[in-house]
Motif scaffolding. Sequence first.
Motif, PDB file in Angstrom:
ATOM      1  N   ILE A   1       0.950  -1.045  -0.086  1.00  0.00           N
ATOM      2  CA  ILE A   1      -0.038   0.130  -0.036  1.00  0.00           C
ATOM      3  C   ILE A   1       0.887   1.117   0.040  1.00  0.00           C
ATOM      4  O   ILE A   1       0.492   2.340  -0.632  1.00  0.00           O
ATOM      5  CB  ILE A   1      -0.734  -0.036   1.158  1.00  0.00           C
ATOM      6  CG1 ILE A   1      -2.009  -1.174   0.998  1.00  0.00           C
ATOM      7  CG2 ILE A   1      -1.576   1.214   1.291  1.00  0.00           C
ATOM      8  CD1 ILE A   1      -3.122  -1.067   2.039  1.00  0.00           C
ATOM      9  N   HIS A   2       2.009   1.058   0.684  1.00  0.00           N
ATOM     10  CA  HIS A   2       3.059   2.067   0.679  1.00  0.00           C
ATOM     11  C   HIS A   2       4.351   1.657  -0.434  1.00  0.00           C
ATOM     12  O   HIS A   2       4.797   0.516   0.074  1.00  0.00           O
ATOM     13  CB  HIS A   2       3.474   2.505   2.008  1.00  0.00           C
ATOM     14  CG  HIS A   2       2.670   2.917   2.993  1.00  0.00           C
ATOM     15  ND1 HIS A   2       2.453   2.416   4.235  1.00  0.00           N
ATOM     16  CD2 HIS A   2       1.805   4.158   2.677  1.00  0.00           C
ATOM     17  CE1 HIS A   2       1.250   3.246   4.693  1.00  0.00           C
ATOM     18  NE2 HIS A   2       1.052   4.237   3.844  1.00  0.00           N
ATOM     19  N   GLY A   3       4.582   2.487  -1.362  1.00  0.00           N
ATOM     20  CA  GLY A   3       5.445   1.719  -2.546  1.00  0.00           C
ATOM     21  C   GLY A   3       6.836   1.643  -2.067  1.00  0.00           C
ATOM     22  O   GLY A   3       7.606   1.022  -3.162  1.00  0.00           O
ATOM     23  N   ASN A   4       7.295   2.348  -1.009  1.00  0.00           N
ATOM     24  CA  ASN A   4       8.521   1.987  -0.541  1.00  0.00           C
ATOM     25  C   ASN A   4       8.842   0.909   0.409  1.00  0.00           C
ATOM     26  O   ASN A   4       9.884   0.809   1.175  1.00  0.00           O
ATOM     27  CB  ASN A   4       9.301   3.544   0.019  1.00  0.00           C
ATOM     28  CG  ASN A   4       8.385   3.953   1.108  1.00  0.00           C
ATOM     29  OD1 ASN A   4       7.521   3.240   1.794  1.00  0.00           O
ATOM     30  ND2 ASN A   4       8.921   4.973   1.857  1.00  0.00           N
ATOM     31  N   GLU A   5       7.995   0.218   0.807  1.00  0.00           N
ATOM     32  CA  GLU A   5       7.777  -0.880   1.912  1.00  0.00           C
ATOM     33  C   GLU A   5       8.221  -2.450   1.118  1.00  0.00           C
ATOM     34  O   GLU A   5       7.305  -2.866   0.991  1.00  0.00           O
ATOM     35  CB  GLU A   5       6.705  -0.804   2.510  1.00  0.00           C
ATOM     36  CG  GLU A   5       6.691   0.537   3.462  1.00  0.00           C
ATOM     37  CD  GLU A   5       5.389   0.538   4.224  1.00  0.00           C
ATOM     38  OE1 GLU A   5       4.802  -0.379   4.642  1.00  0.00           O
ATOM     39  OE2 GLU A   5       5.094   1.639   4.685  1.00  0.00           O
ATOM     40  N   LEU A   6       9.524  -2.459   0.775  1.00  0.00           N
ATOM     41  CA  LEU A   6       9.678  -3.522  -0.141  1.00  0.00           C
ATOM     42  C   LEU A   6       9.685  -5.121   0.666  1.00  0.00           C
ATOM     43  O   LEU A   6       9.544  -6.009  -0.234  1.00  0.00           O
ATOM     44  CB  LEU A   6      11.248  -3.481  -0.794  1.00  0.00           C
ATOM     45  CG  LEU A   6      11.330  -2.046  -1.358  1.00  0.00           C
ATOM     46  CD1 LEU A   6      12.565  -1.898  -1.787  1.00  0.00           C
ATOM     47  CD2 LEU A   6      10.398  -1.865  -2.447  1.00  0.00           C
TER      48      LEU A   6
ATOM     49  N   SER B   1       8.191   5.272  -3.602  1.00  0.00           N
ATOM     50  CA  SER B   1       7.425   6.349  -3.132  1.00  0.00           C
ATOM     51  C   SER B   1       6.631   5.771  -2.086  1.00  0.00           C
ATOM     52  O   SER B   1       5.618   4.857  -2.746  1.00  0.00           O
ATOM     53  CB  SER B   1       6.919   7.349  -4.042  1.00  0.00           C
ATOM     54  OG  SER B   1       6.038   8.073  -3.688  1.00  0.00           O
ATOM     55  N   ARG B   2       6.565   6.014  -1.140  1.00  0.00           N
ATOM     56  CA  ARG B   2       5.345   5.741   0.101  1.00  0.00           C
ATOM     57  C   ARG B   2       4.088   5.974  -0.652  1.00  0.00           C
ATOM     58  O   ARG B   2       3.050   5.293  -0.559  1.00  0.00           O
ATOM     59  CB  ARG B   2       5.463   6.483   1.411  1.00  0.00           C
ATOM     60  CG  ARG B   2       4.403   6.165   2.279  1.00  0.00           C
ATOM     61  CD  ARG B   2       4.601   6.918   3.414  1.00  0.00           C
ATOM     62  NE  ARG B   2       3.460   6.899   4.463  1.00  0.00           N
ATOM     63  CZ  ARG B   2       3.132   6.167   5.275  1.00  0.00           C
ATOM     64  NH1 ARG B   2       3.988   5.131   5.651  1.00  0.00           N
ATOM     65  NH2 ARG B   2       1.955   6.329   6.041  1.00  0.00           N
ATOM     66  N   ARG B   3       3.970   7.412  -1.237  1.00  0.00           N
ATOM     67  CA  ARG B   3       2.466   7.933  -1.587  1.00  0.00           C
ATOM     68  C   ARG B   3       2.457   7.586  -3.094  1.00  0.00           C
ATOM     69  O   ARG B   3       3.400   7.154  -3.482  1.00  0.00           O
ATOM     70  CB  ARG B   3       2.641   9.151  -1.387  1.00  0.00           C
ATOM     71  CG  ARG B   3       2.556   9.695   0.061  1.00  0.00           C
ATOM     72  CD  ARG B   3       2.737  11.050   0.551  1.00  0.00           C
ATOM     73  NE  ARG B   3       2.938  11.305   1.845  1.00  0.00           N
ATOM     74  CZ  ARG B   3       1.675  11.813   2.530  1.00  0.00           C
ATOM     75  NH1 ARG B   3       0.621  11.878   1.857  1.00  0.00           N
ATOM     76  NH2 ARG B   3       1.734  11.885   3.811  1.00  0.00           N
TER      77      ARG B   3
ATOM     78  N   LEU C   1       0.378  -6.141   5.245  1.00  0.00           N
ATOM     79  CA  LEU C   1       1.788  -5.967   5.569  1.00  0.00           C
ATOM     80  C   LEU C   1       2.551  -4.763   5.086  1.00  0.00           C
ATOM     81  O   LEU C   1       2.300  -4.162   4.124  1.00  0.00           O
ATOM     82  CB  LEU C   1       2.681  -7.029   4.567  1.00  0.00           C
ATOM     83  CG  LEU C   1       2.622  -8.384   4.826  1.00  0.00           C
ATOM     84  CD1 LEU C   1       1.106  -9.080   4.415  1.00  0.00           C
ATOM     85  CD2 LEU C   1       3.434  -9.541   4.435  1.00  0.00           C
ATOM     86  N   HIS C   2       3.428  -4.344   6.181  1.00  0.00           N
ATOM     87  CA  HIS C   2       3.991  -2.939   6.242  1.00  0.00           C
ATOM     88  C   HIS C   2       5.521  -3.184   6.662  1.00  0.00           C
ATOM     89  O   HIS C   2       5.580  -4.173   7.237  1.00  0.00           O
ATOM     90  CB  HIS C   2       3.241  -2.086   6.889  1.00  0.00           C
ATOM     91  CG  HIS C   2       2.058  -1.325   6.711  1.00  0.00           C
ATOM     92  ND1 HIS C   2       1.986  -0.456   5.583  1.00  0.00           N
ATOM     93  CD2 HIS C   2       0.835  -2.076   6.705  1.00  0.00           C
ATOM     94  CE1 HIS C   2       0.674  -0.332   5.237  1.00  0.00           C
ATOM     95  NE2 HIS C   2      -0.059  -1.079   5.941  1.00  0.00           N
ATOM     96  N   SER C   3       6.307  -2.216   6.179  1.00  0.00           N
ATOM     97  CA  SER C   3       7.463  -1.913   6.906  1.00  0.00           C
ATOM     98  C   SER C   3       7.470  -0.661   7.509  1.00  0.00           C
ATOM     99  O   SER C   3       6.541   0.030   7.409  1.00  0.00           O
ATOM    100  CB  SER C   3       8.701  -2.118   5.890  1.00  0.00           C
ATOM    101  OG  SER C   3       8.705  -3.151   5.243  1.00  0.00           O
ATOM    102  N   SER C   4       8.376  -0.293   8.404  1.00  0.00           N
ATOM    103  CA  SER C   4       8.523   0.946   8.971  1.00  0.00           C
ATOM    104  C   SER C   4       8.658   1.966   7.945  1.00  0.00           C
ATOM    105  O   SER C   4       8.560   1.681   6.897  1.00  0.00           O
ATOM    106  CB  SER C   4       9.574   1.070  10.218  1.00  0.00           C
ATOM    107  OG  SER C   4       9.368   2.234  10.907  1.00  0.00           O
TER     108      SER C   4
ATOM    109  N   GLN D   1       4.521   5.316  11.844  1.00  0.00           N
ATOM    110  CA  GLN D   1       5.636   4.384  11.389  1.00  0.00           C
ATOM    111  C   GLN D   1       5.444   3.265  10.424  1.00  0.00           C
ATOM    112  O   GLN D   1       4.983   2.209  10.652  1.00  0.00           O
ATOM    113  CB  GLN D   1       6.175   3.659  12.692  1.00  0.00           C
ATOM    114  CG  GLN D   1       6.617   4.717  13.728  1.00  0.00           C
ATOM    115  CD  GLN D   1       7.701   5.257  13.426  1.00  0.00           C
ATOM    116  OE1 GLN D   1       8.549   4.934  12.623  1.00  0.00           O
ATOM    117  NE2 GLN D   1       7.929   6.361  13.934  1.00  0.00           N
ATOM    118  N   GLY D   2       5.186   3.746   9.146  1.00  0.00           N
ATOM    119  CA  GLY D   2       4.893   2.835   7.976  1.00  0.00           C
ATOM    120  C   GLY D   2       3.412   2.269   7.756  1.00  0.00           C
ATOM    121  O   GLY D   2       3.270   1.694   6.836  1.00  0.00           O
ATOM    122  N   GLN D   3       2.617   2.913   8.899  1.00  0.00           N
ATOM    123  CA  GLN D   3       1.156   2.386   8.807  1.00  0.00           C
ATOM    124  C   GLN D   3       0.411   3.547   8.196  1.00  0.00           C
ATOM    125  O   GLN D   3      -0.853   3.619   7.719  1.00  0.00           O
ATOM    126  CB  GLN D   3       0.542   1.865   9.746  1.00  0.00           C
ATOM    127  CG  GLN D   3       0.923   0.261  10.005  1.00  0.00           C
ATOM    128  CD  GLN D   3       0.708  -0.111  11.416  1.00  0.00           C
ATOM    129  OE1 GLN D   3       1.461  -0.636  12.134  1.00  0.00           O
ATOM    130  NE2 GLN D   3      -0.775  -0.176  11.643  1.00  0.00           N
TER     131      GLN D   3
HETATM  132 ZN   LIG Z   1       3.140   1.019   5.150  1.00  0.00          ZN
END
Ligand SMILES: [Zn+2]
Length: 331
Positions: free
Chosen positions: A40-45, A90-92, A133-136, A329-331
């Motif tokens: 959902i966030h493009g930088n959380e690989l 990019s997260r966004r 699923l997320h990363s920080s 933090q990532g969410q």
């Molecule tokens: Zn995230």
Amino acid sequence: MTDTPSLLQMTAPLREDFDIPYHDIGPKNAPARVALVAGIHGNELNGVFVLSRLAAFLNATACGEQPGVELRERVIVIPAVNVLGLNTLSRRWPFDGTDINRMFPGYNAGETTQRIAHAVLEVTRPASYRVDLHSSNLEFEELPQIRLYAPTEAERLTARCFGMPAIIERPMNSVFTSTIGHAWRESGGQNFVIQAGQAGVLQPQHCERVFAALVRLLQHVEALVGAPLSTDDADVHYFGVDQTAPLISAHAGIFVSRLEVGRWVRSGEVIGQVYDSFNGELRIEIRSPVSGLLSGLRRQPLLCEGDLIARIETRQPVPSGVDTYLHGQGQ
Ligand SMILES: [Zn+2]
């Protein structure tokens, strides 16, 4: 050509049209048992990689290419919701800068990210178990963990079946109410957030831990039968809402730590040092105020006063300070 389904087909101003593909694996005669969402966030690989690898495993299983392993229930896997952000780390969402995890439940006649949120919700809502699923963020590393927000007793029990090192319970987030987690809750079923690692990088050890956890979940809910389970990840620790001690910096400088997330620290143990960035002098040693599990650690060395340095999960309740789980933090 494959028959990979898409959530949405979209047009872009100066490039070819694009879509958000997903995997719909297993028997189609019933609603999905499990829905898994990442990116959902493009930088959380980490999450993107884990779900793409898990989809490969499940697709091979469904084709009979994994001897002794059987996929008995339908599983939805969306490895990357923010497909364009993934291209640019990019997260966004790149075109309008919106955060897709602030757009739920979405709107099918709205702006692009509203339509994306709506489509993700439509395809995941029928599932009985859902995991996001997320990363920080780019600055902070999280030990792979299950996050539960105001969970039901059934969710608390299922959370233990993932075999992740930490289960961290939080109150329902009243600040960000437009997340996928909130939207899922309205739909019933059991819902989980996984946090693992740091944004912007790929951390194979964390990925392996999350992969194994998802296989465990799939076996627990009898979607998958016969997959080998690793035996080294059964050490699960459960932390309630008053068992987190955040460490907030009172200094600025260069922060250095040699610790790894997932280790147990003693009260007074050194977490790291803060140095003056000009003359190199040691400004302060950062020590843990409590004993507990180091569940998160700052990886960005440039430190400002008020920054989050670490989180330590404690066996005993501790006085609650600032809620650092609301710091994006990532969410
Ligand atoms: Zn995230």
